[in-house]
Design a protein around this motif. Structure first.
Motif, PDB file in Angstrom:
ATOM      1  N   GLY A  39       0.844  -1.188   0.040  1.00 28.19           N
ATOM      2  CA  GLY A  39       0.055   0.096   0.087  1.00 28.19           C
ATOM      3  C   GLY A  39       0.644   1.411  -0.056  1.00 28.19           C
ATOM      4  O   GLY A  39       0.264   2.379  -0.440  1.00 28.19           O
ATOM      5  N   ASP A  40       2.003   1.299   0.344  1.00 31.97           N
ATOM      6  CA  ASP A  40       2.867   2.417   0.489  1.00 31.97           C
ATOM      7  C   ASP A  40       3.876   2.499  -0.740  1.00 31.97           C
ATOM      8  O   ASP A  40       4.416   3.361  -1.076  1.00 31.97           O
ATOM      9  N   ALA A  41       3.537   1.567  -1.706  1.00 34.94           N
ATOM     10  CA  ALA A  41       4.439   1.552  -2.945  1.00 34.94           C
ATOM     11  C   ALA A  41       3.417   1.853  -4.223  1.00 34.94           C
ATOM     12  O   ALA A  41       2.112   1.964  -3.745  1.00 34.94           O
ATOM     13  N   ARG A  42       3.917   1.923  -5.336  1.00 37.67           N
ATOM     14  CA  ARG A  42       2.877   2.291  -6.657  1.00 37.67           C
ATOM     15  C   ARG A  42       3.471   1.170  -7.791  1.00 37.67           C
ATOM     16  O   ARG A  42       4.634   0.975  -7.798  1.00 37.67           O
ATOM     17  N   PRO A  43       2.561   0.871  -8.693  1.00 37.49           N
ATOM     18  CA  PRO A  43       0.865   0.929  -8.235  1.00 37.49           C
ATOM     19  C   PRO A  43       0.717   0.086  -7.049  1.00 37.49           C
ATOM     20  O   PRO A  43       1.309  -0.842  -6.707  1.00 37.49           O
ATOM     21  N   SER A  44      -0.661   0.346  -6.604  1.00 33.76           N
ATOM     22  CA  SER A  44      -1.014  -0.435  -5.174  1.00 33.76           C
ATOM     23  C   SER A  44      -2.099  -1.191  -5.580  1.00 33.76           C
ATOM     24  O   SER A  44      -2.709  -1.666  -4.510  1.00 33.76           O
ATOM     25  N   SER A  45      -2.372  -1.671  -6.499  1.00 28.08           N
ATOM     26  CA  SER A  45      -3.521  -2.689  -7.131  1.00 28.08           C
ATOM     27  C   SER A  45      -3.335  -2.824  -8.384  1.00 28.08           C
ATOM     28  O   SER A  45      -2.506  -2.221  -9.275  1.00 28.08           O
ATOM     29  N   ALA A  88      -1.183  -3.098 -14.332  1.00 27.48           N
ATOM     30  CA  ALA A  88      -0.506  -1.931 -14.325  1.00 27.48           C
ATOM     31  C   ALA A  88       1.138  -2.286 -14.180  1.00 27.48           C
ATOM     32  O   ALA A  88       2.048  -1.425 -14.073  1.00 27.48           O
ATOM     33  N   GLY A  89       1.371  -3.321 -14.042  1.00 25.46           N
ATOM     34  CA  GLY A  89       2.844  -3.812 -13.613  1.00 25.46           C
ATOM     35  C   GLY A  89       3.210  -4.054 -12.342  1.00 25.46           C
ATOM     36  O   GLY A  89       2.269  -3.734 -11.430  1.00 25.46           O
ATOM     37  N   ALA A  90       4.484  -4.543 -12.052  1.00 24.49           N
ATOM     38  CA  ALA A  90       4.812  -4.994 -10.697  1.00 24.49           C
ATOM     39  C   ALA A  90       4.874  -3.623  -9.654  1.00 24.49           C
ATOM     40  O   ALA A  90       5.027  -2.614 -10.329  1.00 24.49           O
ATOM     41  N   SER A  91       4.966  -4.002  -8.414  1.00 24.58           N
ATOM     42  CA  SER A  91       4.914  -3.046  -7.509  1.00 24.58           C
ATOM     43  C   SER A  91       6.424  -2.671  -7.426  1.00 24.58           C
ATOM     44  O   SER A  91       7.331  -3.348  -7.773  1.00 24.58           O
ATOM     45  N   GLN A  92       6.406  -1.092  -7.313  1.00 29.85           N
ATOM     46  CA  GLN A  92       7.995  -0.733  -7.502  1.00 29.85           C
ATOM     47  C   GLN A  92       8.561  -0.180  -6.141  1.00 29.85           C
ATOM     48  O   GLN A  92       7.906   0.304  -5.253  1.00 29.85           O
TER      49      GLN A  92
END
Ligand code: SF4
Ligand code: SF4
Length: 104
Positions: free
Chosen positions: A89-95, A100-104
């Motif tokens: 939830g602190d990273a983007r994207p968050s869902s 949208a691709g992987a969490s970064q």
């Protein structure tokens, strides 16, 4: 504030086992996902594991290969133990990592 590098989710049996994507409404009508789920036991015995054979952990591996998913349905990542463990939830994207691709 800079975050620690704790948002990168490993593609591994542990995260695959916790991932909710296989039960997500976004993937519920997908024939492509249904075929992957049917072969999942076999896919999980392969070493190395192949992301294209696993319909989940998109937060770690990036967008879904299946093109017949319906991203107008609701993403359930917020209920996932992996999401909490890696504080996604602190990273983007968050869902909607499948779109949208992987969490970064
Ligand atoms: S990333 Fe989210 S929207 Fe995509 S399949 Fe997984 S739970 Fe569903
Ligand atoms: S946060 Fe979403 S994509 Fe990542 S393991 Fe959980 S359900 Fe799967």
């Amino acid at each position: 504030m800079a975050h620690e590098s704790g948002h990168r989710v490993p593609f591994a049996l542990e995260t695959i086992g916790k991932c909710l994507c296989p039960t997500c409404p976004v993937q519920g009508g997908s024939q492509c996902v249904a075929e992957l789920k049917a072969g999942l036991d076999e896919a999980l015995r392969s070493n190395p594991l192949k992301p294209e054979k696993v319909p989940g952990v998109y937060c770690g591996t990036g967008k879904a290969d299946c093109t017949d998913i319906d991203t107008n349905q609701v993403c359930i990542c917020g209920d996932c133990a992996v999401f909490a463990q890696f504080r996604l939830g602190d990273a983007r994207p968050s869902s909607y990592y499948c779109r949208a691709g992987a969490s970064q």
